[in-house]
Structures are given as C-alpha cells and as structure tokens.
Design an enzyme around this catalytic site. Structure first.
Site, PDB file in Angstrom:
ATOM      1  CG  MET B  81     -34.774  -4.156 -38.786  1.00 49.99           C
ATOM      2  SD  MET B  81     -36.260  -4.351 -37.787  1.00 49.99           S
ATOM      3  CE  MET B  81     -37.411  -4.991 -38.984  1.00 49.99           C
ATOM      4  CG  HIS B  82     -36.790  -0.442 -41.990  1.00 50.03           C
ATOM      5  ND1 HIS B  82     -37.836  -1.314 -42.189  1.00 50.03           N
ATOM      6  CD2 HIS B  82     -36.861  -0.074 -40.683  1.00 50.03           C
ATOM      7  CE1 HIS B  82     -38.528  -1.447 -41.069  1.00 50.03           C
ATOM      8  NE2 HIS B  82     -37.953  -0.710 -40.125  1.00 50.03           N
ATOM      9  CG  ASP B 240     -32.222  -3.319 -35.272  1.00 46.44           C
ATOM     10  OD1 ASP B 240     -33.408  -3.448 -35.626  1.00 46.44           O
ATOM     11  OD2 ASP B 240     -31.597  -2.238 -35.346  1.00 46.44           O
TER      12      ASP B 240
END
Lengths: 522, 509
Positions: B81-82, B240
C-alpha cells in the site's frame, strides 16, 4: 659466573631467611592465604573453599569451624609445598567478611552457625527496634542504618529466637576475630568491624552502654576493642600443631576485608577512594573524621584515625559474566576458535560503540541493589533498544551502567561534603582498560590501578608488618608494597556527555521502582 | 472448471498465484526486484521493475499450470500500500516510487496536519498524518522536486499502476485508496476538501471503485506479454492488508485477524464506520463493499524476534543448519521451557518506535525486570510475550470502539509458531484459529476476482466456500489471569518512560 652464583645464593638465602608476612582472607566462598615478602610480593598462596548454607528463606549461614579447617589446610599446604619455613613468618594478619555474629561459649565452642552478611532473618526484629527506638538515635551513635544484614539485629535475633544460645554465649565474635581466637586464644573485636555493631560509637570507637541497654544487648558479651594492627596474641601450641605455624608467631587483630583491601590498594590518605570491581562493585572513601550518610556505610579504616565511607553496588563483574553466559554465544564461540578470552572480545566490540551506547542505558540491579538505593526489589533494565542496536551496544551499556552505579555512590557521598579525590581500582574489572576508562570518564576522576591483584590479603599482611614493627608506619609500608601500574585520566568532554545519560539513569529508577516492586509480587 | 488469478505486488517481489474456483492453488510464481535506499530512512522502487515481474510471473504461472488461459475468468490485484507512482502527460513514470516504509516525509506530515487541522484530518481520512501514507510522500515531491511535480498528471498506487499497464485504465479501489489519505472514509469517495487544500487536482487521481467491481479488461499489448486472453476482466482488488484479510475470511462481525509478520497487525471487520478520535488505529474502507476495517499496527513484531535471533542466537542458527531445521523452531522450544510471564521479565517491542497505541516514533524497546535468574530462554519468551501485549493493545482499542471480538485468526510467520499462537490465545483470552489459506493477499485478490466475474455472489459467500479452520488454540484462563497482571505492568511501563524517550532523543541530537 662465580659472581652470578654468589648472587643466586645470596638471593636464595634472602628468600630463605628473609622475613615474611602471612595474610589470611575469610571470603564468602573460600578462604585465601598468602605469604608476602616485605616488598609486598606474593611468595606463595593457597585457596580453600567452604560451604554457604541456606536453611530457610532469608537465612544464609556459614560454619566458622569450616573456615578454620580450611585455613589450617591452606597454611599447611603453603608450608609443605614451598621453600618457606615457618620461622620466616614474622607476623600474621587476618581480614574477613563483614557482619558475622559468632556465638562462642566460655570454652570457645561455636554454639551456632553464624548468619552471614547476606542473611535477612532479622528483618522483623529490625522493624520492631526501629519502631521502638527510632532510627535517629541509632544512627547518631553508629553512623549507619539499621538493617537486618548487620551484626546487631542478628545478636538480638539470637536472644529472641534462641535464648539458650544467647544465654550461653560468652562473646559474639566477627569472622577475623574468630580466627584470631583460634590461632591465639585472644578474644577481641577490632575497630574496622565495629560498624557491624550499632552500639559501637563511630566517633569514639567505644561501646555505647546506654544504647546497649536500650537494645537489650549485654555489653559483657562483646569483646574488648583493639586497633587493627595491634598484636593481640601469638600462635598457640595447639594452633601450631594444626597449621604448621611456629608457636609464638605474633598475630594482629586484623580487620574488615573491604578495609584491608582498601589499604592493600594503597588508600591511606584523606580523599583517596578505593573502587572495587569484583563480582559486585563498590567504593570506600578515606576520611579523617566520622562523616555519616544514611544511604552509605561508615566504618573505621584499618589505619588509625581514619574512617571509610563505603558504598556497595550489585552492578559489577557479575553482570557482565551473566551476559557472557547467557547472551554472548558468538564471543564464546570465537574464544574457542581463536583462544582469545571472550571478555576481551566483548571489550573490543564495546569499544567500537560510541560513549553513551547511542542512548542505550542499563540499570544493573540484577539482584536488587545495595547503596545508595537499598532496594531488594530493584531489577535490571535495558532502556532505549532499537533495531540498529545490538549485542555490542548492550555490552557497552552494561559497562556504563555499572559505572553509573559507582557514580551514584560517589555523588551520594559528596552530598555530605566528602571529598572524593583519585580512585584506586581493584578487582577483576580493573583488568579491562575499556571499563576502567569508562569509569574515569563517567566519574570525572583519575583512576589508578595498582600492580597487585591480591590487595585484600596484602592489606592484612601490612597490618601484621606495621604491628610487629617491620615497617615504621603505614606510609612506609605502602611505599614499599604498593606500586601503581596504570593511570586513567578522565576525558572531561565525555564526562559532560555521560552526565546527561546519568541523569536519565537516575530518573529511570525513580520512574520504574514501583513497577519493580509490583513485578516482584506477581 | 473456472480459474482465478491473484497477483500480489509485494515489497520483495511480485507473487502470482492461479487458483481453481474452490481456492486450491494450481500454480504460483515469484519474481523479485530490488529496493533502493539512496539515503537512511528512504525506500524507493522502480514501477517498471514491478511491471516486468508481473508479466513474467503471470506468464510463468500460465505455463506451469498448463491450462488454457481462456479458462481464467478474472484477475485480482493486490499490493503493497501507500507507494506513490507519478506519471506525466504521456503516462511515463516520472521518478522512482517512494514506497510505504520510506520515512523522509515527517516535516510534510506536520505541514499536512497544520493545513487541514489535526482533528479535521482524522474526521475525514480517519487517520492522523503519517509518513507512511501517500499524501505526505506526494507533498515531499511538491516541496523538494517541484520540477517533477509540475509535470505530474496522474498519481497511482503500486497495484493500480500495474492495472494501468494491464488494461490502460486509471482506476483504484477503496481499500488501497484509503491509505493515500485523500479519501473521505465514511463516504467512500475522494475528499475534495483534503485534495484541494493539498494542491492536488481531482483528475490526477484514478477513478474509485469498490474492490470486487470490474475496472477494465486485459488489452492486447498486455495479453501478449502475460499470456492472458484479451478481454479478461480485472477487478479492483485490494491493498495487501485487506486482501490478506479476505483470504483469511475476515469478512464478518466478530472475526478478527492477528498477523505477526515483520510488523504486527490486528485487523477487524466492521459494518459501520467507526473512527478512533485519537488516531491510534487506522480505519480504512474494507474490500467487502459497504464495510470498513479497523487496523492496529505493532511496528516491530516478527522484527523483534528476528533482531533477537540475529544478535543472540548464533548457537541456534548453527544447530538449525546442522539438523536442517529453522532456528525459530529451536528458539520456540527454549522459550517453551520457561513459564508464562517470563518470571517477571517484560519486553516493550518499540525497536522502531510504535504506531498503535502510542503513535510515538521516539519510543524505544526495553527489557524490564532482569535478574540473575533470567537466561536467554527467558529473553526469547519475553520478546514473544511483549509482541503479543502490543497486539493486545491494538485489540483493546478495537474492543473499546465497540467492535465485537469472538474469534481471532492468526497468520503471518509468527502464526506458524504453536507457542506464539497459544500465547496469543492466553493473553487475549480468546480462541486463536488458523485457516487453510496459505497464499496470503493473492488468494484475497483472486476471491475478489471470483466475485467480480460472477462466480460468487458476494465476498462472504466466496470465503465460506473456500476458507476452512485448520487449527484452534483455546485460552487457559488461569494463565490469562496471570498474563493480565503482567499486561497491566506492561502498560504502566510506557507511561513511566514516555518522557525519558523524549529526553533521550534530545540528548542524541
């Protein structure tokens, strides 16, 4: 060639005929007997172990007869196996562990095992006495707090719990005075062990009759007080038979082990401070007047007109040994491979870490802590671990944590305007130049390390040498026997930096002490 | 038989798994790529590395499985992520992606908090500003590489860049997008307030879908590279964490997961939106449409034990090599021989600071209560217990928010340790189960593809068909009682030491 042989013979003759001094140390796990020449060199030494008994929680005892047997064997071993003749031994000095209370009857029989310095059976006794009399009154006379580990509460415990033993006790002896008694038949108490008895006036070096009465201790059960280097008797026929010593060999009163060690390290001037880095750590500051601090221990030095203000901490070699045993698998493996001692490897790893261990701080209170916090619930703490800090940081933090514990004691002493000058290091820790330098930097004091690693028995032997007139006085004795091997100067920039960490060290304990007690009680 | 493809663009590599419609693994493949750390605390990856790993692994899986790619009914994407991927007007990658674990943007976090307002930010995005989130990474580019930012036309998350390469669509879905900090979490849409205040144009952001929705189909160029058929649907997929949770069946009330990987995550399903006003746990949109999840994070979970192993377990590592086992198994055995509570030794697992519950990057790890009786085995056990106490902190906050906890499912590397599972059961006071799910986020992504392509009606139904419980640990309530005492001391320790962490950092600077 001829000249050389002559020299050799001359040297041999000197050896053979030269006067020697015998020092005996009554430790907790073993006794140590050492023979010194007048230059303070060890000619022969022997060690014999004995047992510690733990009959009940808080009860820690030893059998003084086992000390005596071990000492007899050790002396015999030395006299049998070396070239030393009993004739050469010009004097005997004995030092011993603190805070015994050995009840002997008129015939010299030991009536009961002695509770030793770790014994806390008299905790309740202490509380009752303090409630009844107040601690101030006791502190004013003795200069010490009233803790169950001292001799006084143990004597009261005998009176309260084993009245027969107490009734039949002719005198209560200390560890060294018991061996003096077995060697000579003289019943003594000397100044340096006086601090174990709260009825011993720390200003005058005499018993305080009034406090004796208030505590309910019969004054006549306490032996007369002697100076430590005073010859109090000579080896008796019976003792000569048991030890192989010569009848008539002079024996001095001796002293407390820590005080003899302090003397053997060369501390006999005001401000000089012995720093002890053995299994545990500690310090003894030399004073010329009796200045007490309720968090520290005050006693007479074995040198007349001097006192020692002592601190004892749990943080010492024991902590680093624990780390080696439990967590230094890598270093121990390297020791096997390279033959280099694991402690040396640990030192060289710790040396690579920045002073202050990049913010990792260790509280070394792994068996509680003694002075100045006196907290049996105190625990060890590693504070400030991060993913980028590992074993080497932890090793250095342990060395620094023990140095902070020393600094804590020195700072406590300085609260009562005691002057702490140079430190003189003893014990195994002094072999580590890293550790000694860290201590110098943390305390901001010069640290000197004497050559001899047998300071305690040397101190006892010096007492015998001064007492029998082989040395003119203590100054001459120290000049002849103590030699400084290394000097560590503090780096004052690092000292400043360490001071910042030291402040956190102090705060950590304050913040965590309640939780330390709580976790002990789960 | 229908087949579903799950693709997980992880940090160390892309893992692609082909499942049959019952969730059985048919074939899998992992393609690794490098992590660039140009400065301490920085972490970057090249999106083109991800793309190459993705098409290679899809190709390999299809070859290994020997099935006709016609039978692959859907593709689900999951990923780290991110991470911030930025594209110019020709859809070219402008710079390497600054990924989730990059810590460079703490100043930017302060700015964002200042601009939006601390409470307002939590109200809208359900989270305080954190260096991990995309918004602060983009802000860093705005501040430090304005010439690059001025060319930026699109901002994508790692898996959504892969979606663009597969389908040509600019799309994302709510679970992953929640971690950008541009979303209005309660209303499941982009927050115009946040975006405009941070100087981002709405058309820079991809179209927002629910996770099982079809976002596009495989185009011909991608079909050539991957071996997939043109027209194969690609669903939203999930970040995830959410995809892993779907794969573990965390799709109904009461079922919580506790994952001990490098970090530790306690993950709870919620069918209403609840936000911790202190921002200690993250509330994100879940990959089950119309639901949310709450997540507490222990920074150094498995990492703590790994740290301990690396520094102190040389003998275990050597022995494990000789007898062909895992050193963690030997460490487990040693710890097993000591008693619950490690005889008073308590470990605070703040090796990397802490997220939940302290949000304190200055926090440090501590061993408290050492005494001469403690040995290495006690330290190992204390590390494991300390990690579980920290997970319990997460769980307690989630409980406080009114989320029911009836069953906890363990996963991650730490979930493989029977001792660690029993410890979780005893410390949490709940049953700890494990499921047959072994492929992590890739299974969750494939399940979402199964829903999107119509094989399953909805996500819970798919999970019921695929996921089974295989082990169960029951709590020993006597030990739970004992652990509760230690846990309350554990909580006190941080409170006692909070100030000293700050002092320490001040000295170090």
């Amino acid at each position: 060639m001829v000249k050389r042989i002559h020299e050799y013979i001359k040297k041999g003759m000197e050896m053979k005929m030269g006067k020697l001094l015998l020092g005996i140390d009554i430790g907790t796990s073993a006794c140590k007997v050492a023979v010194f020449d007048l230059a303070g060199r060890v000619i022969a030494q022997a060690t014999k172990e004995y047992k510690v008994y733990y009959p009940a929680p808080g009860f820690v005892e030893q059998n003084p007869e086992e000390w005596w047997e071990a000492i007899c064997k050790a002396i015999q071993e030395i006299l049998n196996s070396s070239e030393i003749s009993a004739d050469q031994i010009a004097g005997i000095g004995i030092d011993g562990q603190s805070w015994s209370a050995i009840p002997i009857d008129k015939n010299g029989r030991v009536l009961y095992n002695t509770p030793i310095w770790m014994d806390t059976r008299a905790s309740d006794t202490c509380k009752r006495v303090i409630d009844r009399l107040g601690i101030k009154k006791i502190f004013e006379v003795s200069g010490n707090s009233f803790e169950p580990t001292y001799s006084t509460p143990k004597i009261i415990w005998f009176k309260e719990n084993m009245p027969e033993v107490y009734k039949n006790t002719y005198k209560f002896l200390q560890s060294n005075s018991f061996i003096v008694y077995r060697l000579t038949g003289a019943v003594t108490q000397e100044l340096s062990q006086g601090y174990g008895l709260h009825v011993f006036n720390m200003q005058t070096g005499t018993y305080d009759e009034k406090l004796c009465e208030e505590l309910g201790i019969d004054l006549d059960k306490l032996p007369d007080i002697y100076k430590c280097h005073h010859v109090v008797g000579v080896v008796s026929e019976k003792a000569a038979q048991l030890t192989g010593l010569k009848i008539g060999t002079p024996v001095v009163a001796g002293g407390l082990d820590a005080a003899c060690g302090t003397l053997g390290a060369g501390v006999y001037k005001v401000g000089q401070t012995q720093e002890q880095g053995g299994q545990a750590g500690g310090m003894s500051i030399c004073l010329d007047s009796a200045i007490a601090h309720p968090k520290l221990i005050l006693g007479y030095h074995v040198v007349p007109e001097l006192w020692l203000l002592q601190g004892g901490t749990v943080g010492g070699g024991g902590t680093i040994k624990w780390f080696r045993q439990e967590l230094a698998g890598y270093e121990v493996e390297q020791e096997k491979l390279t033959g280099v001692n694991a402690f040396k490897i640990m030192d060289s790893e710790a040396e690579k870490i920045n002073p202050g261990s990049d913010g990792l701080i260790f509280l070394p209170y792994m068996s509680g802590e003694r002075s100045p916090i006196w907290d049996k619930h105190a625990k060890g703490v590693f504070f400030g671990l991060g993913f980028n800090k590992g074993r080497s940081h932890m090793i250095r933090a342990i060395l620094e944590g023990c140095a902070y514990a020393l600094q804590h004691n020195i700072k406590t002493a300085e609260e009562v305007d005691v002057m702490v000058g140079e430190l003189i290091a003893m014990g195994g820790a002094a072999n580590s130049s890293l550790w000694t330098q860290i201590k110098a930097d943390v305390t901001g004091k010069v640290i000197k390390v004497p050559t001899s690693d047998t300071a305690t028995t040397l101190g006892a032997a010096i007492l015998a040498g001064v007492g029998t007139g082989l040395y003119k006085g203590f100054e001459e004795a120290i000049e002849k026997t103590v030699c400084i091997n290394k000097v560590y100067k503090p780096d004052m920039t690092l000292h400043k930096k360490y001071n910042e960490y030291y402040k956190i060290y102090l705060e950590l304990y304050e913040k965590l002490k309640d939780t330390m007690e709580k976790v002990s009680l789960i | 038989m229908a087949y579903l493809l799950g693709v997980d663009i992880g940090t160390s590599g892309t893992k692609t798994v082909l499942f049959d419609e019952l969730g059985n693994t048919i074939a899998n493949d992992l393609q690794e790529y490098p992590l660039y750390q140009p400065e301490i605390g920085w972490a970057e990856q090249n999106p083109l590395d991800w793309w190459k790993a993705t098409y290679t692994s899809i190709n390999n899986v299809i070859l290994k499985s020997k099935i006709d790619s016609n039978e692959i009914k859907g593709v689900g994407l999951s990923g780290q992520m991110h991470g911030a991927v930025i594209l110019d007007h020709q859809n070219e990658v402008l710079r390497k992606s600054i990924i989730w674990c990059d810590q460079r943007s703490s100043k930017e976090c302060e700015e964002i908090t200042e601009i939006i307002g601390k409470q307002r930010l939590i109200e809208i995005t359900a989270n305080p500003s954190l260096t991990g989130f995309t918004a602060s990474k983009i802000r860093w580019i705005q501040n430090n590489q304005p010439e690059i930012f001025s060319k930026t036309k699109k901002i994508l998350l790692p898996k959504d860049y892969i979606r663009f390469m597969l389908t040509g669509e600019f799309a994302t879905e709510v679970s992953d997008a929640s971690g950008m900090q541009y979303m209005d979490i309660a209303n499941r849409c982009w927050s115009e307030e946040v975006i405009s205040k941070l100087g981002i144009e709405l058309d820079m952001l991809p179209k927002l879908y629910e996770s099982p929705e079809v976002t596009g189909v495989i185009h011909s160029k991608a079909a050539k590279l991957t071996g997939l058929k043109v027209g194969t649907p690609v669903v939203g997929g999930a970040g995830d964490q959410a995809a892993g949770a779907i794969g573990n069946g965390i799709v109904k009330t009461g079922v919580i997961s506790s994952t001990i990987g490098t970090s530790g995550v306690v993950f709870a399903y919620s069918d209403s939106v609840t936000i911790d006003p202190k921002g200690r746990v993250h509330t994100f949109c879940h990959a089950v449409p119309g639901t949310w999840h709450i997540m507490g994070v222990t920074q150094a979970a498995g990492l703590s034990l790994q740290w301990f192993r690396n520094h102190f377990c040389r003998e275990e590592i050597n022995t494990a090599e000789l007898i062909n086992t895992d050193p963690y198994i030997l460490m487990d055995k040693a710890a097993h021989c000591t008693s619950a509570g490690s005889e008073g030794l308590i470990y605070l697992p703040y090796l990397m600071g802490e997220r939940t519950p302290h949000l304190d990057p200055k926090a440090k790890a501590v061993f408290f209560g050492l005494s001469a009786k403690h040995g290495k085995a006690h330290l190992i056990r204390a590390v494991m217990e300390g990690v579980v106490y920290s997970l319990k902190d997460c769980l307690e906050i989630i409980r406080e928010m009114g989320v029911e906890v009836s069953e906890v499912r363990a996963s991650g590397g730490g979930g493989k340790s029977p001792l660690w599972r029993q410890m979780q059961s005893d410390i949490f006071g709940t049953s700890i189960n494990t499921t047959n799910s072994s492929e992590g986020p890739a299974l969750g992504a494939a399940i979402l593809a199964g829903v999107g392509s119509g094989i399953y009606k909805n996500v819970p139904q798919a999970c019921d068909a695929i996921i089974r419980i295989v082990t169960s640990n029951k709590p020993d309530m006597m030990l739970n009682n004992k652990y509760n005492k230690y846990y309350s001391l554990y909580k006190n320790l941080y409170k006692s030491l909070e100030h000293n962490y700050k002092q320490l950092v001040a000295i170090m600077e």
